[in-house]
Design an enzyme around this catalytic site. Structure first.
Site, PDB file in Angstrom:
ATOM      1  N   ARG A  60       0.798  -1.372  -0.075  1.00 51.91           N
ATOM      2  CA  ARG A  60      -0.225   0.007  -0.100  1.00 51.91           C
ATOM      3  C   ARG A  60       0.836   1.257   0.131  1.00 51.91           C
ATOM      4  O   ARG A  60       0.578   2.297   0.554  1.00 51.91           O
ATOM      5  CB  ARG A  60      -0.935  -0.095   1.285  1.00 51.91           C
ATOM      6  CG  ARG A  60      -1.913  -1.186   1.211  1.00 51.91           C
ATOM      7  CD  ARG A  60      -2.889  -1.248   0.182  1.00 51.91           C
ATOM      8  NE  ARG A  60      -3.531  -2.584   0.042  1.00 51.91           N
ATOM      9  CZ  ARG A  60      -3.011  -3.514  -0.498  1.00 51.91           C
ATOM     10  NH1 ARG A  60      -2.218  -3.465  -1.305  1.00 51.91           N
ATOM     11  NH2 ARG A  60      -3.881  -4.745  -0.343  1.00 51.91           N
ATOM     12  N   GLU A 117      -4.270   3.631   6.718  1.00 50.60           N
ATOM     13  CA  GLU A 117      -4.067   3.293   5.133  1.00 50.60           C
ATOM     14  C   GLU A 117      -4.691   4.349   4.708  1.00 50.60           C
ATOM     15  O   GLU A 117      -4.212   4.756   3.556  1.00 50.60           O
ATOM     16  CB  GLU A 117      -4.853   1.946   4.893  1.00 50.60           C
ATOM     17  CG  GLU A 117      -4.733   1.545   3.438  1.00 50.60           C
ATOM     18  CD  GLU A 117      -5.199   0.284   2.926  1.00 50.60           C
ATOM     19  OE1 GLU A 117      -4.789  -0.707   3.693  1.00 50.60           O
ATOM     20  OE2 GLU A 117      -5.810   0.105   1.968  1.00 50.60           O
ATOM     21  N   SER A 135     -10.769  -0.354   3.610  1.00 53.68           N
ATOM     22  CA  SER A 135      -9.806  -0.672   4.880  1.00 53.68           C
ATOM     23  C   SER A 135      -9.131   0.470   5.561  1.00 53.68           C
ATOM     24  O   SER A 135      -8.424   1.388   4.795  1.00 53.68           O
ATOM     25  CB  SER A 135      -8.675  -1.836   4.911  1.00 53.68           C
ATOM     26  OG  SER A 135      -9.080  -2.907   4.226  1.00 53.68           O
TER      27      SER A 135
HETATM   28  P1  FAD Z   1      -7.853   8.612  -4.287  1.00 56.25           P
HETATM   29  O1  FAD Z   1      -8.543   8.155  -2.912  1.00 56.25           O
HETATM   30  O2  FAD Z   1      -8.365   9.734  -4.973  1.00 56.25           O
HETATM   31  O3  FAD Z   1      -6.480   9.043  -3.846  1.00 56.25           O
HETATM   32  C1  FAD Z   1      -5.490   8.333  -2.938  1.00 56.25           C
HETATM   33  C2  FAD Z   1      -4.229   8.835  -2.976  1.00 56.25           C
HETATM   34  O4  FAD Z   1      -3.688   9.158  -4.472  1.00 56.25           O
HETATM   35  C3  FAD Z   1      -3.848  10.502  -2.841  1.00 56.25           C
HETATM   36  O5  FAD Z   1      -3.172  10.969  -2.045  1.00 56.25           O
HETATM   37  C4  FAD Z   1      -4.196  11.179  -3.953  1.00 56.25           C
HETATM   38  O6  FAD Z   1      -3.723  12.545  -4.083  1.00 56.25           O
HETATM   39  C5  FAD Z   1      -3.329  10.299  -4.761  1.00 56.25           C
HETATM   40  N1  FAD Z   1      -3.487  10.324  -6.200  1.00 56.25           N
HETATM   41  C6  FAD Z   1      -4.767   9.786  -6.854  1.00 56.25           C
HETATM   42  N2  FAD Z   1      -4.506   9.858  -8.224  1.00 56.25           N
HETATM   43  C7  FAD Z   1      -3.460  10.180  -8.450  1.00 56.25           C
HETATM   44  C8  FAD Z   1      -2.775  10.386  -9.725  1.00 56.25           C
HETATM   45  N3  FAD Z   1      -3.331  10.379 -10.953  1.00 56.25           N
HETATM   46  N4  FAD Z   1      -1.385  10.929  -9.452  1.00 56.25           N
HETATM   47  C9  FAD Z   1      -0.746  10.835  -8.404  1.00 56.25           C
HETATM   48  N5  FAD Z   1      -1.278  10.776  -7.343  1.00 56.25           N
HETATM   49  C10 FAD Z   1      -2.801  10.512  -7.407  1.00 56.25           C
HETATM   50  N6  FAD Z   1      -7.805  -0.735  -1.719  1.00 56.25           N
HETATM   51  C11 FAD Z   1      -7.154  -1.840  -1.884  1.00 56.25           C
HETATM   52  O7  FAD Z   1      -5.855  -1.732  -2.256  1.00 56.25           O
HETATM   53  N7  FAD Z   1      -7.838  -3.148  -2.241  1.00 56.25           N
HETATM   54  C12 FAD Z   1      -9.110  -3.177  -1.795  1.00 56.25           C
HETATM   55  O8  FAD Z   1      -9.534  -4.145  -1.868  1.00 56.25           O
HETATM   56  C13 FAD Z   1      -9.732  -2.011  -1.643  1.00 56.25           C
HETATM   57  N8  FAD Z   1     -11.205  -2.212  -1.332  1.00 56.25           N
HETATM   58  C14 FAD Z   1     -11.991  -0.981  -1.055  1.00 56.25           C
HETATM   59  C15 FAD Z   1     -13.348  -1.249  -0.981  1.00 56.25           C
HETATM   60  C16 FAD Z   1     -14.109  -0.015  -0.610  1.00 56.25           C
HETATM   61  C17 FAD Z   1     -15.349  -0.323  -0.250  1.00 56.25           C
HETATM   62  C18 FAD Z   1     -13.338   1.489  -0.551  1.00 56.25           C
HETATM   63  C19 FAD Z   1     -14.214   2.547  -0.477  1.00 56.25           C
HETATM   64  C20 FAD Z   1     -12.020   1.477  -1.112  1.00 56.25           C
HETATM   65  C21 FAD Z   1     -11.269   0.483  -1.039  1.00 56.25           C
HETATM   66  N9  FAD Z   1      -9.877   0.291  -1.157  1.00 56.25           N
HETATM   67  C22 FAD Z   1      -9.286  -0.738  -1.404  1.00 56.25           C
HETATM   68  C23 FAD Z   1      -9.254   1.618  -1.095  1.00 56.25           C
HETATM   69  C24 FAD Z   1      -8.938   2.380  -2.555  1.00 56.25           C
HETATM   70  O9  FAD Z   1     -10.038   2.098  -3.470  1.00 56.25           O
HETATM   71  C25 FAD Z   1      -7.837   2.278  -3.347  1.00 56.25           C
HETATM   72  O10 FAD Z   1      -6.818   2.546  -2.144  1.00 56.25           O
HETATM   73  C26 FAD Z   1      -7.755   2.992  -4.502  1.00 56.25           C
HETATM   74  O11 FAD Z   1      -6.482   2.603  -4.992  1.00 56.25           O
HETATM   75  C27 FAD Z   1      -7.804   4.610  -4.423  1.00 56.25           C
HETATM   76  O12 FAD Z   1      -7.847   5.117  -5.682  1.00 56.25           O
HETATM   77  P2  FAD Z   1      -8.506   6.299  -5.888  1.00 56.25           P
HETATM   78  O13 FAD Z   1      -8.523   6.704  -7.304  1.00 56.25           O
HETATM   79  O14 FAD Z   1      -9.925   6.443  -5.213  1.00 56.25           O
HETATM   80  O15 FAD Z   1      -7.464   7.455  -5.164  1.00 56.25           O
END
Ligand code: FAD
Length: 303
Positions: A176, A296, A226
């Site tokens: 992560r 996380e 998580s």
């Molecule tokens: P955001 O939440 O929008 O951003 C996360 C971070 O990344 C921030 O710091 C942001 O600034 C940065 N960021 C985003 N896009 C970019 C970019 N293009 N360039 C540079 N920085 C960037 N995660 C898992 O790993 N496994 C799972 O099974 C999992 N299950 C989930 C289930 C649920 C119901 C939920 C709500 C979340 C879950 N997650 C899980 C967490 C999350 O979905 C992941 O961490 C996902 O990768 C985050 O992506 P995002 O686009 O939503 O990022």
């Protein structure tokens, strides 16, 4: 002044900006005060221009994916949130067989494109509600697989607006984590190496994993997945459950009774509620089991 500057940058028909945009509308927790501005650049030139503007005027900026791993502060963010979700949303198979996906592409859409292209290896990501960019930042993973295993290279933009093509190893993907935030990279695109597969078998696996998620995770409530990282040798959810904290609430924030690893928004939760709850959970788990839990979810803005 900021509005005028964004208007002068966002000249392409695809770009869009909004002032005082509530972050609660952009996070799966449905929490967060207003960002001074939200900007969706139309292309790389506009992205580089907004970075330059922020640099020159010392305006903070943050990249927003699908907001599924974010806790945004109640007082919002006194800067520009930049969204690549609309204009970097594409996914296709290249001639060399690799899958190329824009940073704003939702993982579910990328996984379905892989299936259509008869490529296997991305099924694990289909139910993760993030974008490709956010998934590279977090090295998102599930069911024993993670982005690190399938990513071959990424296109990034530096803080100074330079575009670099990097090998996956250069992103230092770990549990992560990656070096993307510390290097100030903005992910523009990811390229994935997948194996030939049978679309029916791929679809079946995606449905099975989806059913497991729905059974185990409180998907009916807003959350950021998580809340804590898995401490070595333990499961955060099990430690929290064993500490007797299932259902523990602060304001509208609650430790999910369905999966103690999730903090959910039962309605009207503030970021302060979530943080206070997390502090309590961390302290209880530390006192009871001597294990240090680490968040996380990422924090954005002012709390
Ligand atoms: P955001 O939440 O929008 O951003 C996360 C971070 O990344 C921030 O710091 C942001 O600034 C940065 N960021 C985003 N896009 C970019 C970019 N293009 N360039 C540079 N920085 C960037 N995660 C898992 O790993 N496994 C799972 O099974 C999992 N299950 C989930 C289930 C649920 C119901 C939920 C709500 C979340 C879950 N997650 C899980 C967490 C999350 O979905 C992941 O961490 C996902 O990768 C985050 O992506 P995002 O686009 O939503 O990022």
């Amino acid at each position: 002044m900021l509005e005028e500057m964004l208007r002068s940058i966002g000249t392409s028909p695809l770009s869009e900006y909004r002032m005082r945009e509530p972050l609660s509308a952009h996070t799966t927790f449905r929490i967060g005060g207003p960002a001074a501005a939200w900007f969706s650049p139309g292309d790389e030139r506009e992205l580089a221009a907004v970075l330059r503007l922020c640099r020159e005027h010392e305006i903070p900026y943050a990249i927003l994916g699908n907001g599924s791993n974010l806790l945004a502060g109640d007082r919002g963010f006194d800067g520009v949130v930049i969204s690549l979700e609309k204009n970097w949303s594409y996914c296709r198979k290249e001639k060399d067989g690799r899958l190329r996906a824009g940073a704003g592409t939702l993982l579910g859409n990328a996984a379905r494109t892989a299936q259509k292209e008869r490529l296997t290896g991305m099924e694990f990501a289909a139910g993760i509600p993030g974008t490709v960019g956010g998934a590279l930042v977090m090295n998102a993973g599930a069911y024993g697989s993670e982005m690190k295993q399938i990513l071959t290279e990424a296109l990034v933009m530096t803080h100074e607006g330079q575009v670099l093509r990097l090998k996956a190893e250069e992103l230092e993907l770990g549990y992560r984590t990656s070096c993307i935030p510390s290097k100030g990279y903005i992910v523009l695109e990811g390229t994935f190496w997948l194996q030939p597969g049978d679309p029916e078998a791929i679809g079946l696996l995606m449905r099975e994993l989806g059913a497991r998620r729905r059974e185990k995770q409180p998907l009916e409530y807003p959350s950021a997945g998580s809340t804590f990282k898995r401490p070595e040798g333990y499961f955060a959810g099990k430690l929290i459950q064993d500490a007797g904290l299932s259902g523990f609430s602060v304001g509208g924030a609650q430790v999910s009774e369905k999966h103690c690893g999730f903090v959910i928004n039962r309605g009207g939760a503030s970021a302060a509620d979530v943080l206070a709850l997390c502090e309590h959970v961390k302290k209880q788990v530390k006192d009871r089991f001597g294990v240090e839990l680490e968040l996380e979810i990422k924090r954005l803005g002012d709390f």
